[in-house]
Design a protein around this motif. Structure first.
Motif, PDB file in Angstrom:
ATOM      1  N   ILE A  96       0.834  -1.288   0.052  1.00 38.03           N
ATOM      2  CA  ILE A  96       0.008   0.164   0.130  1.00 38.03           C
ATOM      3  C   ILE A  96       0.794   1.292  -0.004  1.00 38.03           C
ATOM      4  O   ILE A  96       1.756   1.106   0.804  1.00 38.03           O
ATOM      5  N   PRO A  97       0.750   2.293  -1.050  1.00 42.24           N
ATOM      6  CA  PRO A  97       1.685   3.450  -0.845  1.00 42.24           C
ATOM      7  C   PRO A  97       1.580   4.129   0.349  1.00 42.24           C
ATOM      8  O   PRO A  97       0.497   4.403   0.879  1.00 42.24           O
ATOM      9  N   PHE A  98       2.683   4.571   0.798  1.00 38.01           N
ATOM     10  CA  PHE A  98       2.547   5.176   1.997  1.00 38.01           C
ATOM     11  C   PHE A  98       3.682   6.646   2.052  1.00 38.01           C
ATOM     12  O   PHE A  98       4.847   6.606   1.330  1.00 38.01           O
ATOM     13  N   VAL A  99       3.083   7.495   2.789  1.00 37.56           N
ATOM     14  CA  VAL A  99       4.149   8.703   3.084  1.00 37.56           C
ATOM     15  C   VAL A  99       4.736   8.604   4.509  1.00 37.56           C
ATOM     16  O   VAL A  99       3.929   8.458   5.464  1.00 37.56           O
ATOM     17  N   GLU A 100       5.918   8.880   4.544  1.00 37.53           N
ATOM     18  CA  GLU A 100       6.476   9.079   5.893  1.00 37.53           C
ATOM     19  C   GLU A 100       6.243  10.503   6.346  1.00 37.53           C
ATOM     20  O   GLU A 100       6.830  11.433   5.556  1.00 37.53           O
ATOM     21  N   VAL A 101       5.926  10.736   7.455  1.00 41.93           N
ATOM     22  CA  VAL A 101       5.848  12.068   8.189  1.00 41.93           C
ATOM     23  C   VAL A 101       7.042  11.963   9.395  1.00 41.93           C
ATOM     24  O   VAL A 101       6.756  11.201  10.396  1.00 41.93           O
ATOM     25  N   HIS A 102       7.292  13.343   9.708  1.00 42.05           N
ATOM     26  CA  HIS A 102       7.976  13.327  10.935  1.00 42.05           C
ATOM     27  C   HIS A 102       7.321  14.947  11.332  1.00 42.05           C
ATOM     28  O   HIS A 102       7.937  15.855  10.445  1.00 42.05           O
ATOM     29  N   VAL A 103       7.391  15.183  12.556  1.00 44.34           N
ATOM     30  CA  VAL A 103       6.948  16.671  13.056  1.00 44.34           C
ATOM     31  C   VAL A 103       8.342  17.503  12.997  1.00 44.34           C
ATOM     32  O   VAL A 103       8.487  18.622  12.582  1.00 44.34           O
ATOM     33  N   SER A 104       9.506  16.767  13.523  1.00 39.74           N
ATOM     34  CA  SER A 104      10.623  17.375  13.442  1.00 39.74           C
ATOM     35  C   SER A 104      11.478  17.156  12.390  1.00 39.74           C
ATOM     36  O   SER A 104      11.257  16.321  11.419  1.00 39.74           O
ATOM     37  N   ASN A 105      12.389  18.023  11.847  1.00 40.33           N
ATOM     38  CA  ASN A 105      13.497  17.551  10.968  1.00 40.33           C
ATOM     39  C   ASN A 105      14.581  16.729  11.391  1.00 40.33           C
ATOM     40  O   ASN A 105      15.395  17.078  12.049  1.00 40.33           O
ATOM     41  N   ILE A 106      14.308  15.567  11.096  1.00 37.01           N
ATOM     42  CA  ILE A 106      15.304  14.537  11.634  1.00 37.01           C
ATOM     43  C   ILE A 106      16.700  14.383  11.023  1.00 37.01           C
ATOM     44  O   ILE A 106      17.545  14.069  11.798  1.00 37.01           O
ATOM     45  N   HIS A 107      16.663  15.250   9.967  1.00 33.39           N
ATOM     46  CA  HIS A 107      18.128  15.454   9.444  1.00 33.39           C
ATOM     47  C   HIS A 107      18.933  16.603  10.189  1.00 33.39           C
ATOM     48  O   HIS A 107      20.010  16.902   9.870  1.00 33.39           O
ATOM     49  N   ALA A 108      18.219  17.439  10.925  1.00 33.08           N
ATOM     50  CA  ALA A 108      18.960  18.351  11.845  1.00 33.08           C
ATOM     51  C   ALA A 108      19.080  18.138  13.361  1.00 33.08           C
ATOM     52  O   ALA A 108      19.463  18.885  14.147  1.00 33.08           O
ATOM     53  N   ARG A 109      18.952  16.777  13.494  1.00 35.77           N
ATOM     54  CA  ARG A 109      18.859  16.277  14.910  1.00 35.77           C
ATOM     55  C   ARG A 109      20.174  15.266  15.082  1.00 35.77           C
ATOM     56  O   ARG A 109      20.913  15.126  14.536  1.00 35.77           O
ATOM     57  N   GLU A 110      19.905  14.531  16.252  1.00 36.86           N
ATOM     58  CA  GLU A 110      21.053  13.533  16.621  1.00 36.86           C
ATOM     59  C   GLU A 110      21.277  12.568  15.243  1.00 36.86           C
ATOM     60  O   GLU A 110      20.310  12.186  14.749  1.00 36.86           O
ATOM     61  N   PRO A 111      22.499  12.205  15.291  1.00 38.92           N
ATOM     62  CA  PRO A 111      22.800  11.329  14.247  1.00 38.92           C
ATOM     63  C   PRO A 111      22.167  10.076  13.955  1.00 38.92           C
ATOM     64  O   PRO A 111      21.733   9.673  13.038  1.00 38.92           O
ATOM     65  N   PHE A 112      21.637   9.580  15.133  1.00 39.60           N
ATOM     66  CA  PHE A 112      20.780   8.311  15.082  1.00 39.60           C
ATOM     67  C   PHE A 112      19.678   8.592  14.397  1.00 39.60           C
ATOM     68  O   PHE A 112      18.758   7.491  14.010  1.00 39.60           O
ATOM     69  N   ARG A 113      19.033  10.060  14.536  1.00 39.59           N
ATOM     70  CA  ARG A 113      17.570  10.110  13.941  1.00 39.59           C
ATOM     71  C   ARG A 113      17.843  10.399  12.423  1.00 39.59           C
ATOM     72  O   ARG A 113      16.777  10.409  11.782  1.00 39.59           O
ATOM     73  N   LYS A 114      18.832  10.364  11.835  1.00 41.16           N
ATOM     74  CA  LYS A 114      19.014  10.944  10.456  1.00 41.16           C
ATOM     75  C   LYS A 114      18.839   9.595   9.587  1.00 41.16           C
ATOM     76  O   LYS A 114      18.390   9.721   8.390  1.00 41.16           O
ATOM     77  N   HIS A 115      18.958   8.555  10.142  1.00 42.92           N
ATOM     78  CA  HIS A 115      18.595   7.340   9.121  1.00 42.92           C
ATOM     79  C   HIS A 115      16.945   6.625   9.622  1.00 42.92           C
ATOM     80  O   HIS A 115      16.594   6.544  10.559  1.00 42.92           O
ATOM     81  N   SER A 116      16.343   6.519   8.511  1.00 42.95           N
ATOM     82  CA  SER A 116      15.242   5.882   8.415  1.00 42.95           C
ATOM     83  C   SER A 116      14.982   4.619   7.800  1.00 42.95           C
ATOM     84  O   SER A 116      15.602   4.454   6.649  1.00 42.95           O
ATOM     85  N   TYR A 117      14.457   3.564   8.368  1.00 44.59           N
ATOM     86  CA  TYR A 117      14.348   2.230   7.420  1.00 44.59           C
ATOM     87  C   TYR A 117      13.190   2.265   6.355  1.00 44.59           C
ATOM     88  O   TYR A 117      12.708   1.495   5.837  1.00 44.59           O
ATOM     89  N   LEU A 118      12.526   3.276   6.575  1.00 45.70           N
ATOM     90  CA  LEU A 118      11.341   3.404   5.628  1.00 45.70           C
ATOM     91  C   LEU A 118      11.463   4.564   4.416  1.00 45.70           C
ATOM     92  O   LEU A 118      10.859   4.177   3.372  1.00 45.70           O
ATOM     93  N   SER A 119      12.336   5.442   4.628  1.00 43.03           N
ATOM     94  CA  SER A 119      12.314   6.445   3.577  1.00 43.03           C
ATOM     95  C   SER A 119      12.574   5.928   2.110  1.00 43.03           C
ATOM     96  O   SER A 119      11.835   6.456   1.155  1.00 43.03           O
ATOM     97  N   ASP A 120      13.324   4.973   1.748  1.00 40.05           N
ATOM     98  CA  ASP A 120      13.703   4.663   0.547  1.00 40.05           C
ATOM     99  C   ASP A 120      12.336   4.153  -0.105  1.00 40.05           C
ATOM    100  O   ASP A 120      12.706   3.896  -1.355  1.00 40.05           O
ATOM    101  N   LYS A 121      11.550   3.688   0.466  1.00 41.62           N
ATOM    102  CA  LYS A 121      10.283   2.887   0.104  1.00 41.62           C
ATOM    103  C   LYS A 121       9.158   3.686   0.084  1.00 41.62           C
ATOM    104  O   LYS A 121       8.185   3.316  -0.426  1.00 41.62           O
ATOM    105  N   ALA A 122       9.218   5.115   0.707  1.00 42.15           N
ATOM    106  CA  ALA A 122       8.038   5.819   0.706  1.00 42.15           C
ATOM    107  C   ALA A 122       7.683   6.348  -0.384  1.00 42.15           C
ATOM    108  O   ALA A 122       8.609   6.882  -1.240  1.00 42.15           O
ATOM    109  N   VAL A 123       6.472   6.853  -0.723  1.00 41.59           N
ATOM    110  CA  VAL A 123       6.114   7.586  -1.999  1.00 41.59           C
ATOM    111  C   VAL A 123       6.767   9.059  -1.766  1.00 41.59           C
ATOM    112  O   VAL A 123       7.151   9.818  -2.684  1.00 41.59           O
ATOM    113  N   ALA A 124       6.735   9.464  -0.346  1.00 45.80           N
ATOM    114  CA  ALA A 124       7.044  10.915  -0.124  1.00 45.80           C
ATOM    115  C   ALA A 124       7.434  10.836   1.532  1.00 45.80           C
ATOM    116  O   ALA A 124       7.008  10.031   2.224  1.00 45.80           O
ATOM    117  N   VAL A 125       8.499  11.766   1.609  1.00 43.37           N
ATOM    118  CA  VAL A 125       8.789  11.918   3.281  1.00 43.37           C
ATOM    119  C   VAL A 125       8.585  13.438   3.520  1.00 43.37           C
ATOM    120  O   VAL A 125       9.378  14.214   2.756  1.00 43.37           O
TER     121      VAL A 125
END
Ligand SMILES: O=C(O)[C@]1(O)C=C(c2cccc(Sc3ccccc3)c2)[C@@H](O)[C@H](O)C1
Length: 165
Positions: A110-139
């Motif tokens: 089922i197509p999915f959109v990944e959402v984060h309230v915060s900018n995970i790429h501007a936070r701690e290093p461990f939050r920069k990787h997502s196990y979902l983003s490469d398969k999301a229709v949009a992030v």
């Protein structure tokens, strides 16, 4: 049939608005879900919401969207499967750890959109990787709670475009 979107929020998002408002804003989860539901309704789309602090419960709900497992989304009146046409998901901390949620999303296809309230790429290093983003229709990240309305609008348009094809 009216397109349906399933909005899934992961662990600790039930605490939205209660803690760390400087990062996650002051809107509560209930207010976020109401905002998303209004947005969906304005676009002629139905919205179903789910929040859990438990990875397995989220996996069960994703499987249920495809009519599998204990959470199969069946319409009580007609026994028809009320399958969502799209998923909008904020996995919270499970973004950075959960292969199981990735596998469930890929399995139901089922197509999915990944959402984060915060900018995970501007936070701690461990939050920069997502196990979902490469398969999301949009992030969508860093827009605060308006990321949810943007995701709903995008998903609804994506669904309508698919209907026209
Ligand atoms: O920015 C997000 O939406 C995110 O998905 C959301 C998260 C999130 C969600 C809820 C709570 C918390 S941390 C927290 C815990 C207790 C009270 C307030 C905040 C983080 C993070 O774990 C993720 O790295 C990023």
């Amino acid at each position: 049939m009216t397109p349906r979107i399933l909005l899934i929020n992961g662990p600790n998002l039930n605490l939205l608005g209660k803690r760390e408002p400087h990062i996650y804003g002051s809107a509560t989860l209930a207010e976020v879900e109401a905002l998303a539901r209004d947005q969906a309704s304005s676009l002629g789309v139905e919205l179903e919401t789910f929040q859990s602090n438990h990875e397995g419960a989220i996996v069960d709900r994703i499987q249920g969207a495809a009519g599998w497992g204990p959470e199969a989304a069946v319409d009580d009146r007609t026994e028809r499967l009320r399958k969502p046409s799209a998923i909008v998901i904020n996995p919270g901390a499970l973004t950075h750890t959960s292969v199981a949620i990735r596998d469930a999303l890929l399995a139901v296809d089922i197509p999915f959109v990944e959402v984060h309230v915060s900018n995970i790429h501007a936070r701690e290093p461990f939050r920069k990787h997502s196990y979902l983003s490469d398969k999301a229709v949009a992030v969508i990240c860093g827009l605060g709670v308006y990321g949810y309305t943007a995701a709903i609008a995008f998903a609804a348009r994506h669904l309508k475009a698919g209907e026209r094809e």
